[in-house]
Design an enzyme around this catalytic site. Structure first.
Site, mmCIF file in Angstrom:
data_model
loop_
_atom_site.group_PDB
_atom_site.id
_atom_site.type_symbol
_atom_site.label_atom_id
_atom_site.label_comp_id
_atom_site.label_asym_id
_atom_site.label_seq_id
_atom_site.Cartn_x
_atom_site.Cartn_y
_atom_site.Cartn_z
ATOM 1 C CB CYS A 42 -3.303 18.160 2.251
ATOM 2 S SG CYS A 42 -2.164 18.212 0.845
ATOM 3 C CG ASP A 44 -4.912 17.069 -3.182
ATOM 4 O OD1 ASP A 44 -5.963 17.243 -3.829
ATOM 5 O OD2 ASP A 44 -4.056 16.226 -3.495
ATOM 6 N NE ARG A 46 -6.504 15.053 -5.684
ATOM 7 C CZ ARG A 46 -5.594 14.109 -5.845
ATOM 8 N NH1 ARG A 46 -5.823 13.117 -6.667
ATOM 9 N NH2 ARG A 46 -4.446 14.152 -5.175
ATOM 10 C CG HIS A 98 -4.992 13.683 0.938
ATOM 11 N ND1 HIS A 98 -4.664 13.242 -0.317
ATOM 12 C CD2 HIS A 98 -4.268 14.815 1.117
ATOM 13 C CE1 HIS A 98 -3.809 14.075 -0.881
ATOM 14 N NE2 HIS A 98 -3.539 15.039 -0.036
ATOM 15 C CB CYS A 101 -0.603 13.107 0.740
ATOM 16 S SG CYS A 101 -0.084 14.823 0.881
#
Ligand code: ZN
Length: 230
Positions: A42, A44, A46, A98, A101
């Protein structure tokens, strides 16, 4: 004010630290890359792919998009898979989702988010396919987390259905496709124990056999024309 100054300063420190420990690191790495793994994760910020599995630059070939989706018409992702499998000859493709999400969460909502809703349609389909299981789960967070897992499993299958992976398996190349999921709160990566490594693992409809193509032999007949003999 230079908003990027911190990044450039950090870069100098990072490069210097690596040079101190491994003086030839960058010169060696600049000559070639030979990663064993393709990571599809992803976007993302993080979920930091290399860091969370403790790999160095050059060890992980990475593709990231919102909610780690693999669509069979996405030329970007397909090109990454082809390059990784056929040129870099990676041995493992890992789909990493994750929990929590945002992309998966947005796909569960019925409000418009704009252009991205077209992308999220792929996850809505995963939701629809597993509706009975998801509706039986009590609690929105748990339902979201299960959809995050189901999305990873579906994307693993989508990778296996690509012509690139099917051809690699037909040619008996060593290649496994795995699914795993990351927990933001703990930093722990969990193996979803979904792994495919040969074409016979697929449903019959997704097992592509090599087409038999006849060598093209044009049937050329020399026609007599009205002009001949005149
Ligand atoms: Zn995400």
């Amino acid at each position: 004010m230079d908003h990027l100054k911190r990044l450039f300063d950090n870069n100098l420190v990072w490069a210097e630290n690596i040079k101190q420990n491994k003086p030839n690191f960058f010169s060696d790495l600049s000559k070639q890359q030979s990663p064993d793994y393709l990571w599809i994760g992803c976007s993302d910020s993080r979920v930091v792919s290399e860091q969370l599995v403790g790999l160095q630059p050059g060890e992980l070939f990475v593709h990231r998009n919102i909610a780690n989706v693999v669509v069979p018409t996405d030329l970007n992702c397909l090109s990454v898979i082809q390059f990784a499998v056929e040129i870099l000859k990676v041995k493992h493709i890992i789909v990493c989702g994750h929990y929590g999400c945002g992309g998966v969460k947005a796909s569960m909502e019925s409000v418009e988010h704009g252009l991205i809703d077209n992308w999220l349609c792929h996850i809505k389909s995963v939701h629809q396919q597993n509706e009975d299981e998801l509706l039986a789960i009590k609690g929105e967070t748990k339902r979201l987390d299960r959809l995050c897992e189901l999305n990873v499993i579906e994307q693993v299958k989508n990778i296996c259905h690509t012509t690139v992976v099917q051809r690699a398996w037909r040619n008996r190349k060593e290649l496994s496709v795995h699914g795993c999921i990351y927990t933001l709160e703990t930093g722990i990566l969990k193996n979803l124990n979904v792994r495919f490594s040969e074409i016979h693992h697929m449903n019959d409809i997704f097992q592509l056999k090599e087409a038999k193509r006849d060598v093209y032999k044009p049937n050329i007949t020399i026609m007599k024309t009205d002009y001949e003999g005149r």
